[in-house]
Scaffold this motif. Structure first.
Motif, mmCIF file in Angstrom:
data_model
loop_
_atom_site.group_PDB
_atom_site.id
_atom_site.type_symbol
_atom_site.label_atom_id
_atom_site.label_comp_id
_atom_site.label_asym_id
_atom_site.label_seq_id
_atom_site.Cartn_x
_atom_site.Cartn_y
_atom_site.Cartn_z
ATOM 1 N N GLU A 96 59.263 48.756 34.911
ATOM 2 C CA GLU A 96 58.197 49.417 35.653
ATOM 3 C C GLU A 96 56.910 48.600 35.581
ATOM 4 O O GLU A 96 56.192 48.446 36.585
ATOM 5 C CB GLU A 96 57.972 50.834 35.096
ATOM 6 C CG GLU A 96 57.135 51.703 35.994
ATOM 7 C CD GLU A 96 57.332 53.178 35.717
ATOM 8 O OE1 GLU A 96 56.839 53.982 36.521
ATOM 9 O OE2 GLU A 96 57.962 53.522 34.696
ATOM 10 N N GLU A 97 56.642 48.052 34.399
ATOM 11 C CA GLU A 97 55.439 47.244 34.214
ATOM 12 C C GLU A 97 55.541 45.950 35.025
ATOM 13 O O GLU A 97 54.566 45.511 35.651
ATOM 14 C CB GLU A 97 55.353 46.920 32.721
ATOM 15 C CG GLU A 97 54.028 46.770 32.013
ATOM 16 C CD GLU A 97 52.883 47.613 32.409
ATOM 17 O OE1 GLU A 97 51.871 47.026 32.803
ATOM 18 O OE2 GLU A 97 52.971 48.843 32.316
ATOM 19 N N THR A 98 56.726 45.363 35.044
ATOM 20 C CA THR A 98 56.946 44.098 35.752
ATOM 21 C C THR A 98 56.834 44.273 37.265
ATOM 22 O O THR A 98 56.303 43.411 37.974
ATOM 23 C CB THR A 98 58.331 43.528 35.400
ATOM 24 O OG1 THR A 98 58.427 43.343 33.985
ATOM 25 C CG2 THR A 98 58.573 42.183 36.104
ATOM 26 N N MET A 99 57.328 45.392 37.773
ATOM 27 C CA MET A 99 57.458 45.575 39.215
ATOM 28 C C MET A 99 56.361 46.442 39.824
ATOM 29 O O MET A 99 56.300 46.611 41.044
ATOM 30 C CB MET A 99 58.819 46.201 39.518
ATOM 31 C CG MET A 99 59.985 45.376 38.974
ATOM 32 S SD MET A 99 61.568 46.219 39.131
ATOM 33 C CE MET A 99 61.729 46.253 40.912
ATOM 34 N N ASN A 100 55.503 47.009 38.998
ATOM 35 C CA ASN A 100 54.560 48.031 39.455
ATOM 36 C C ASN A 100 53.595 47.537 40.532
ATOM 37 O O ASN A 100 53.139 48.311 41.376
ATOM 38 C CB ASN A 100 53.769 48.574 38.256
ATOM 39 C CG ASN A 100 52.983 49.824 38.617
ATOM 40 O OD1 ASN A 100 53.539 50.763 39.177
ATOM 41 N ND2 ASN A 100 51.700 49.817 38.312
ATOM 42 N N ASP A 101 53.281 46.229 40.535
ATOM 43 C CA ASP A 101 52.322 45.714 41.514
ATOM 44 C C ASP A 101 52.868 45.785 42.937
ATOM 45 O O ASP A 101 52.096 45.949 43.894
ATOM 46 C CB ASP A 101 51.957 44.263 41.178
ATOM 47 C CG ASP A 101 51.054 44.179 39.950
ATOM 48 O OD1 ASP A 101 50.476 45.228 39.573
ATOM 49 O OD2 ASP A 101 50.949 43.092 39.362
ATOM 50 N N HIS A 102 54.197 45.655 43.068
ATOM 51 C CA HIS A 102 54.773 45.557 44.406
ATOM 52 C C HIS A 102 55.789 46.651 44.743
ATOM 53 O O HIS A 102 56.074 46.860 45.927
ATOM 54 C CB HIS A 102 55.459 44.198 44.576
ATOM 55 C CG HIS A 102 54.566 43.039 44.305
ATOM 56 N ND1 HIS A 102 53.265 42.979 44.752
ATOM 57 C CD2 HIS A 102 54.780 41.877 43.611
ATOM 58 C CE1 HIS A 102 52.705 41.842 44.366
ATOM 59 N NE2 HIS A 102 53.598 41.156 43.659
ATOM 60 N N PHE A 103 56.338 47.309 43.737
ATOM 61 C CA PHE A 103 57.453 48.234 43.982
ATOM 62 C C PHE A 103 57.219 49.591 43.314
ATOM 63 O O PHE A 103 56.442 49.716 42.367
ATOM 64 C CB PHE A 103 58.773 47.640 43.460
ATOM 65 C CG PHE A 103 59.212 46.396 44.177
ATOM 66 C CD1 PHE A 103 59.927 46.478 45.352
ATOM 67 C CD2 PHE A 103 58.906 45.139 43.661
ATOM 68 C CE1 PHE A 103 60.331 45.335 46.018
ATOM 69 C CE2 PHE A 103 59.308 43.985 44.317
ATOM 70 C CZ PHE A 103 60.012 44.092 45.500
ATOM 71 N N ARG A 104 57.915 50.586 43.849
ATOM 72 C CA ARG A 104 58.026 51.904 43.210
ATOM 73 C C ARG A 104 59.496 52.099 42.856
ATOM 74 O O ARG A 104 60.380 51.656 43.602
ATOM 75 C CB ARG A 104 57.536 53.011 44.150
ATOM 76 C CG ARG A 104 56.087 52.854 44.573
ATOM 77 C CD ARG A 104 55.148 53.030 43.388
ATOM 78 N NE ARG A 104 53.765 52.743 43.754
ATOM 79 C CZ ARG A 104 53.160 51.577 43.528
ATOM 80 N NH1 ARG A 104 53.831 50.583 42.939
ATOM 81 N NH2 ARG A 104 51.909 51.383 43.883
ATOM 82 N N MET A 105 59.768 52.802 41.760
ATOM 83 C CA MET A 105 61.149 52.869 41.286
ATOM 84 C C MET A 105 61.457 54.167 40.566
ATOM 85 O O MET A 105 60.573 54.898 40.140
ATOM 86 C CB MET A 105 61.451 51.697 40.347
ATOM 87 C CG MET A 105 60.516 51.637 39.133
ATOM 88 S SD MET A 105 61.061 50.516 37.848
ATOM 89 C CE MET A 105 62.225 51.564 36.979
#
Length: 554
Positions: free
Chosen positions: A214-223
């Protein structure tokens, strides 16, 4: 139903209260006896006690000291003081110990029953309070990750969820997905470096990996993530609205841009897990699909790739190509998606089972899934479910199907999907008819056994638990089927039988009232007289004098 513990160093007091008062009439199912505070504490450590009725002055440990220790063990337990000492200071101390009932010896049975019943009502109120909106809301927040995980597992298994219901769940669980959103799946396998940890430690690692993702992808993605039946971590991701808008403004291809960003995020996730946790993971990144329609297919592609392409290798990263060619043989989704055919038979839902057959045959009509292999797969799947249902109901297939057993066995191949559907529907109806007939017979037999036991033991204090032990059924289930089959509660039936026997004895014997009281299982004549008058609108003596003619209730 609740449990009561009576505590007093005078054995006669304890035994008399336990035996003579009709506790079952006020939701007391079990009555335990203790002749000292020490013995009472042993009960508290080994039994679930709801209400304690205790004397104050006992050797070694007093009743008030006992109550304080009970408060330490279980704050929910209610305590009643039953003492011959009316000293105000004792009463004051008792009230400070949260004792809300104080009975002075000797108390009438009605007063004791009233005090204990008020405690059962307080327990009922406390239970209802636990179910209040405020507590439910707090519990919901604590279980939100579990509820989200359950929804993800439903989606990847292909469970049918109506659009309105799914939209409600997405909103309720605060998930960042809408119908027809573009999504991708990231499948994560924890490698052997995690294998030696205990389940609780492994769960912490899984939680940590999800947080890193979540921390890695939070800038560009929702999960949203979950753990599947293979112990893989499943991440369902979508591009954030802000990033999609940014890609659109830059004039680049949004689909190509989101794919590049996702691949970069997946590789960065591998690196972060290795750097922060000192462990390795394998990752499979799927193609893109429409939410939620394509989730089961995309997920299965990831699982297949993990099995075939990663295998025994570790720390592998794979991206499924857009040109991925699916297998020429398609698996049957309707056959295995929940609820399964076996589950529907197990819960006895005839209508849903028939609908399941229709959904399976509808899928079989697809030319890619109507091979003889698929028909045979469905046949064996349904046949094994039939055998399970028969055995669970204590019968063989031959006993259940009777003269159609040979017809059932002779079928191995089918000329068409329609022929298979006709076969499945026919034997499903046959199975349910036989099972339901057996259930009716079994319920009738249970009711007969219950009534016979009550009739044979009218001179005893017959309880629901005693009946359940005789019939080998859970008390709640026994009470439910008795009410559904007879229209009368078991307790009301027992009282009616006792009262009718008392009326017969009053008519046909010269036994004294207290003797008749004992013969129908009551040790307290005043209570029996009160109950009899409530039932017949006259006392036993008046009934005998009138020869039981004028006021006998039907």
């Amino acid at each position: 139903m609740y449990t009561l513990l009576i505590v007093d160093d005078e054995r006669l007091v304890v035994d008399t209260l336990a035996k003579t008062i009709p506790w079952s009439s006020i939701q007391i199912e079990y009555v335990h006896k203790a002749y000292s505070a020490e013995q009472a504490l042993q009960f508290m450590n080994t039994q679930s006690i709801d209400i304690v009725l205790t004397d104050i002055r006992m050797p070694k440990v007093t009743g008030l000291e006992l109550i304080e220790k009970i408060r330490e063990l279980n704050k929910r337990t209610k305590c009643i003081i039953y003492s011959g000492y009316s000293d105000f200071e004792y009463a004051r101390q008792a009230m400070s110990s949260e004792v809300v009932e104080y009975l002075l010896k000797p108390a009438r049975d009605e007063d004791i029953l009233g005090a204990v019943e008020r405690m059962t009502q307080r327990l009922d109120e406390e239970f209802e309070q636990l179910l209040s909106l405020q507590n439910a809301s707090a519990t919901l927040q604590q279980n939100m990750p579990l509820l989200r995980s359950a929804l993800v597992n439903d989606l990847i298994r292909g469970r049918k969820i109506e659009t309105a219901e799914l939209m409600h769940k997405l909103d309720f669980l605060q998930l960042p997905f809408q119908i027809e959103d573009r999504f991708a799946i990231m499948l994560i396998r924890l490698e052997e470096s995690f294998a030696n940890y205990k389940p609780e430690s492994l769960a912490l690692f899984e939680y940590a990996i999800a947080n890193i993702a979540e921390e890695t992808m939070n800038d560009h993605f929702r999960m949203v993530y979950a753990k599947d039946t293979y112990d893989y971590l499943v991440l369902i991701v979508k591009l954030s609205d802000q990033k999609a808008e940014q890609l659109h403004r830059l004039g680049s291809d949004p689909m190509e841009g989101e794919q590049q960003l996702l691949e970069q995020a997946a590789m960065k996730l591998q690196d972060n897990v290795k750097n922060f946790l000192k462990r390795s993971i394998s990752v499979v990144v799927s193609t893109w699909g429409d939410f939620p329609t394509n989730i089961p297919v995309v997920y299965q592609e990831c699982v297949t790739s993990m099995r075939r392409n990663v295998g025994n290798n570790t720390g592998i990263y794979i991206t499924l190509s857009h040109e991925h060619v699916p297998d020429s043989i398609h698996s049957l989704q309707a056959l295995y998606e929940p609820p399964t055919f076996l589950h529907l038979l197990d819960v006895g839902n005839r209508e849903a089972t028939v609908n399941k057959i229709h959904s399976i045959t509808l899928e079989l009509e697809d030319v890619r899934k109507s091979s003889q292999d698929h028909l045979m797969e469905v046949f064996f799947h349904i046949s094994s479910a039939f055998a399970y249902a028969a055995h669970k109901n204590g019968k063989t297939m031959e006993q259940l199907l009777k003269n159609e057993y040979d017809t059932f066995l002779s079928r191995r191949t089918f000329a068409s999907v329609k022929q298979l559907e006709t076969w499945a529907l026919h034997f499903t109806d046959k199975l349910f008819d036989e099972i339901e007939h057996g259930i009716i017979d079994n319920k009738t037999n249970v009711i007969q056994k219950v009534k016979q036991y009550i009739h044979d033991h009218l001179s005893e204090d017959v309880t629901l638990q005693a009946l359940a032990d005789q019939i080998y059924l859970h008390p709640v289930y026994l009470s439910t089927i008795f009410k559904s089959e007879t229209g009368e509660n078991i307790r009301d039936y027992i009282i009616r039988q006792k009262m009718e026997k008392a009326a017969w004895l009053l008519r046909h014997s010269n036994d004294k009232i207290y003797q008749i009281c004992t013969q129908i299982g009551y040790q307290n004549p005043p209570y029996f007289i009160k109950l009899f008058k409530k039932y017949f609108a006259q006392t036993p003596q008046e009934f005998r004098e009138n020869q039981g003619i004028s006021s006998f209730k039907s």
